[in-house]
Write a protein that holds these residues in place. Structure first.
Motif, PDB file in Angstrom:
ATOM      1  N   PHE B 190       0.820  -1.208   0.000  1.00  0.00           N
ATOM      2  CA  PHE B 190       0.000   0.000   0.000  1.00  0.00           C
ATOM      3  C   PHE B 190       0.852   1.256   0.000  1.00  0.00           C
ATOM      4  O   PHE B 190       1.840   1.345   0.720  1.00  0.00           O
ATOM      5  N   GLY B 191       0.419   2.230  -0.790  1.00  0.00           N
ATOM      6  CA  GLY B 191       1.032   3.552  -0.727  1.00  0.00           C
ATOM      7  C   GLY B 191       0.013   4.572  -0.254  1.00  0.00           C
ATOM      8  O   GLY B 191      -1.196   4.362  -0.394  1.00  0.00           O
ATOM      9  N   LEU B 192       0.514   5.645   0.318  1.00  0.00           N
ATOM     10  CA  LEU B 192      -0.364   6.732   0.745  1.00  0.00           C
ATOM     11  C   LEU B 192       0.175   8.052   0.202  1.00  0.00           C
ATOM     12  O   LEU B 192       1.331   8.397   0.439  1.00  0.00           O
ATOM     13  N   ILE B 193      -0.665   8.768  -0.540  1.00  0.00           N
ATOM     14  CA  ILE B 193      -0.270  10.110  -0.983  1.00  0.00           C
ATOM     15  C   ILE B 193      -1.203  11.100  -0.310  1.00  0.00           C
ATOM     16  O   ILE B 193      -2.397  11.156  -0.610  1.00  0.00           O
ATOM     17  N   GLY B 194      -0.645  11.855   0.605  1.00  0.00           N
ATOM     18  CA  GLY B 194      -1.487  12.743   1.399  1.00  0.00           C
ATOM     19  C   GLY B 194      -1.422  14.181   0.942  1.00  0.00           C
ATOM     20  O   GLY B 194      -0.613  14.566   0.105  1.00  0.00           O
ATOM     21  N   GLY B 195      -2.323  14.979   1.514  1.00  0.00           N
ATOM     22  CA  GLY B 195      -2.245  16.431   1.359  1.00  0.00           C
ATOM     23  C   GLY B 195      -1.475  16.991   2.538  1.00  0.00           C
ATOM     24  O   GLY B 195      -0.728  16.261   3.195  1.00  0.00           O
ATOM     25  N   ALA B 196      -1.647  18.254   2.810  1.00  0.00           N
ATOM     26  CA  ALA B 196      -0.915  18.894   3.911  1.00  0.00           C
ATOM     27  C   ALA B 196      -1.206  18.188   5.231  1.00  0.00           C
ATOM     28  O   ALA B 196      -2.339  18.133   5.664  1.00  0.00           O
ATOM     29  N   PRO B 197      -0.171  17.633   5.856  1.00  0.00           N
ATOM     30  CA  PRO B 197      -0.398  16.820   7.056  1.00  0.00           C
ATOM     31  C   PRO B 197      -0.762  17.643   8.293  1.00  0.00           C
ATOM     32  O   PRO B 197      -1.143  17.066   9.295  1.00  0.00           O
ATOM     33  N   ASN B 198      -0.647  18.960   8.219  1.00  0.00           N
ATOM     34  CA  ASN B 198      -1.056  19.739   9.393  1.00  0.00           C
ATOM     35  C   ASN B 198      -2.576  19.931   9.436  1.00  0.00           C
ATOM     36  O   ASN B 198      -3.117  20.400  10.426  1.00  0.00           O
ATOM     37  N   GLN B 199      -3.266  19.567   8.375  1.00  0.00           N
ATOM     38  CA  GLN B 199      -4.718  19.616   8.430  1.00  0.00           C
ATOM     39  C   GLN B 199      -5.222  18.354   9.123  1.00  0.00           C
ATOM     40  O   GLN B 199      -4.775  17.244   8.849  1.00  0.00           O
ATOM     41  N   LEU B 200      -6.172  18.535   9.999  1.00  0.00           N
ATOM     42  CA  LEU B 200      -6.594  17.414  10.828  1.00  0.00           C
ATOM     43  C   LEU B 200      -7.207  16.262  10.047  1.00  0.00           C
ATOM     44  O   LEU B 200      -7.074  15.105  10.422  1.00  0.00           O
ATOM     45  N   HIS B 201      -7.884  16.590   8.932  1.00  0.00           N
ATOM     46  CA  HIS B 201      -8.399  15.508   8.099  1.00  0.00           C
ATOM     47  C   HIS B 201      -7.286  14.521   7.815  1.00  0.00           C
ATOM     48  O   HIS B 201      -7.413  13.318   7.958  1.00  0.00           O
ATOM     49  N   MET B 202      -6.172  15.100   7.332  1.00  0.00           N
ATOM     50  CA  MET B 202      -5.060  14.274   6.899  1.00  0.00           C
ATOM     51  C   MET B 202      -4.468  13.532   8.081  1.00  0.00           C
ATOM     52  O   MET B 202      -4.102  12.369   7.976  1.00  0.00           O
ATOM     53  N   HIS B 203      -4.408  14.225   9.180  1.00  0.00           N
ATOM     54  CA  HIS B 203      -3.869  13.616  10.382  1.00  0.00           C
ATOM     55  C   HIS B 203      -4.607  12.312  10.706  1.00  0.00           C
ATOM     56  O   HIS B 203      -4.009  11.258  10.890  1.00  0.00           O
ATOM     57  N   GLY B 204      -5.926  12.410  10.727  1.00  0.00           N
ATOM     58  CA  GLY B 204      -6.723  11.232  11.033  1.00  0.00           C
ATOM     59  C   GLY B 204      -6.530  10.124  10.006  1.00  0.00           C
ATOM     60  O   GLY B 204      -6.512   8.937  10.333  1.00  0.00           O
ATOM     61  N   ARG B 205      -6.374  10.541   8.760  1.00  0.00           N
ATOM     62  CA  ARG B 205      -6.233   9.531   7.716  1.00  0.00           C
ATOM     63  C   ARG B 205      -4.874   8.829   7.806  1.00  0.00           C
ATOM     64  O   ARG B 205      -4.758   7.639   7.525  1.00  0.00           O
TER      65      ARG B 205
END
Lengths: 343, 343
Positions: B190-205
DNA sequence: TTGTATGCGTTATCAC
DNA sequence: GTGATAACGCATACAA
């Protein structure tokens, strides 16, 4: 809400009367430099800020502008991309001018009801109103606003008699540019797939389409002009109808990008190529126009400019009512991409 | 604004005192049926409606709720699809409860500034506030709100100590469902391509991704977890980095649909097939997920529900402050489409 | 230049 | 049940 310091508190601390404090706050001339200074010191010390409500009661002005967003019924989420940039630019301008923005949303149907405006304005909580609508703003609405003496600006539409200030887009000009662009590539048989024709955007585009064809000496095919709603499905179905009989169009102008996406789907399903066999152009420059393959030629509306201009004019009107030129028509920009490129 | 009839006018016409009229309007008990009737007649005749401003001055309540929309800086238009459904549902609820909605927009940076809240609340023109933010709401902001005694609800985020009421999405659960779905199809890398990690959405993901891999006994590849911004370009570039070295992921979870679109582009450019060689999933269920080919598996956030719930809780809190369970986490729905279907 | 007094349209506290 | 009347916090006409 906690109660903060009042004028009276400041007056007492500064050793002056409330009237003097009020003068300082409102920047009146007749205050000596010393008293002004001491009042300002007191204000700072008490962290005083004026109570807007009390001020409104006496001045009769609230410092609030209302934005009414008139929507399709039922609401179509894909129209949101259109509204928020406008809201954003309105807010940005108002923030700088120290006006507050209150919003209301309603369906086209609700907006027409005689009870709507009274319900909205009886509270006397706003000084002016921006109307964001895609439909003609009926005469009775404008009359009521005038009667109540509520300054207003219409965005993206107008009233029947052009009595109200309004900001519109040059849909005719945009579609003329599209037709010209396609004509330059040699296209002769044009189709038009529109959205709901009662929306003024579409109205202008229909007009522009007809007159552009005429201008370039092109024939009009009645069966190649169809209206659905603004959806992908609608574009798909109407394009299929175009393809069911001869002559097929070589260029199709769509009322928005979603219709265009649907049309493109119908075209490729028939084994035809875009743009070689049929060119397709859309409207609105939404993200999908860059994602679809081939990328979609489309029209970019000056949304931010429209919002800002509307807010500007309303504020100006609120500051001092003046006979203004009533109507502004903003030019649009066509964005040429692969779906219409001549090889 | 024209001045309408006042309490005094009504009182005179009905032959009673202003106090009595006020009682009738506010539905107090101690009014005889006859006087009530005659007052109501007078109200109708004069087309009277109470002056909200005057009422606010004495009650100390304005009947207005403020919505602060905290945005990226600079503003990314593609986030609008997220905000407007929430605004819509907030407004719909508030309209039914006879509250007005005022809005403010600011960047994450502005929102943090110590001057922001004072500037916003010194006017004392709103009773409560909804904060729509993707970032942690800093401690000093919550303290200030508490100090000023301003009820508030946070949407899509929370404060460090979970002191405020907040409505959030179950990002962990959503990503767990995605991983489970892919795992069922046999995916192992599995790979994960995230957005800005300081946004909480991303944090949870991010959290959810890690724990889901662990739960299913899958290895974690550090080089297969990357963060960019939320754009197509970002997804494209980071996916290219994944493909530059072995092992390639067989499934890529993206922080939103746009990242996924970019990733898909990189994959197909390499001559790989989706989903046969690499499965891709996104987040947010935007229109592009239905338009892209193959259609994109994604996660639908309960936006309307979040907005409504937030408004509901704020209104309840305003009506009578009560110890409420502070945090609500709403489940998300995964939408399976072609980009992840096992043959 | 400054202070006093009145009013903006309500609600709420008293009396009656 | 009902009616005076005092707040609410500010702006302003008028007086000083």
């Amino acid at each position: 809400m906690q109660r903060g310091a009042t004028l009276k508190d400041v007056a007492k601390l500064a050793g002056v009367s409330v009237a003097t404090v009020s003068r300082v706050i409102n920047g009146h001339a007749n205050v000596s430099a010393e008293t002004r200074a001491s009042v300002e010191r007191a204000i700072l010390k008490l962290n005083y800020s004026p109570n807007t409500i009390a001020r409104s009661l006496v001045t009769g002005r609230t410092g609030v502008i209302s934005l009414i967003i008139v929507q399709e019924d039922p609401i179509v989420p894909t129209t949101w991309f259109y509204e928020l940039p406008i809201v954003q630019s309105i807010y940005d301008y108002l923030k700088g001018q120290d006006w507050e923005l209150q919003i209301a949303m309603c369906s086209y149907r609700e907006f027409q009801e005689p009870a709507f405006l009274p319900r909205h304005f009886n509270k006397r909580t706003v000084d002016g109103v921006l109307i964001l609508s895609a439909w003609m703003v009926e005469r009775h609405i404008v009359s009521e606003l005038k009667e109540r003496n509520i300054p207003h600006v219409i965005i993206g539409a107008h009233d029947p008699d052009y009595e109200s200030l309004c900001i519109e887009y040059d849909n005719e000009g945009a579609i003329r540019s599209l037709v010209e662009h396609l004509w330059n590539s040699g296209h002769q048989i044009f189709g038009l797939i529109g959205g709901a024709p009662n929306q003024l955007h579409m109205h202008g585009r229909i007009q522009g389409f007809a007159s552009a064809l005429e201008e370039f000496g092109l024939p009009t095919w009645n069966r190649l002009t169809k209206y659905g709603d603004w959806s992908i499905e609608s574009g798909y179905e109407l394009m299929q109808e175009f393809l069911a009989r001869e002559p097929n169009p070589t260029a199709v102008v769509c009322g928005n990008d979603y219709i265009a996406v649907g049309a493109m789907r119908a075209i490729t399903e028939q084994g035809l190529r875009i743009p070689e066999d049929i060119a397709v152009v859309g409207f609105d420059d939404t993200v999908v126009s860059q994602i679809i393959s081939p990328t979609l030629t489309t029209v970019r509306l000056p949304l931010a400019q429209a919002g800002r201009l509307a807010a500007e004019r309303l504020v100006r009107e609120l500051d001092k009512p003046s006979p203004d030129n009533r109507r502004v028509v903003l030019p649009c920009e066509i964005v040429i991409r692969d779906s219409s490129k001549s090889s």
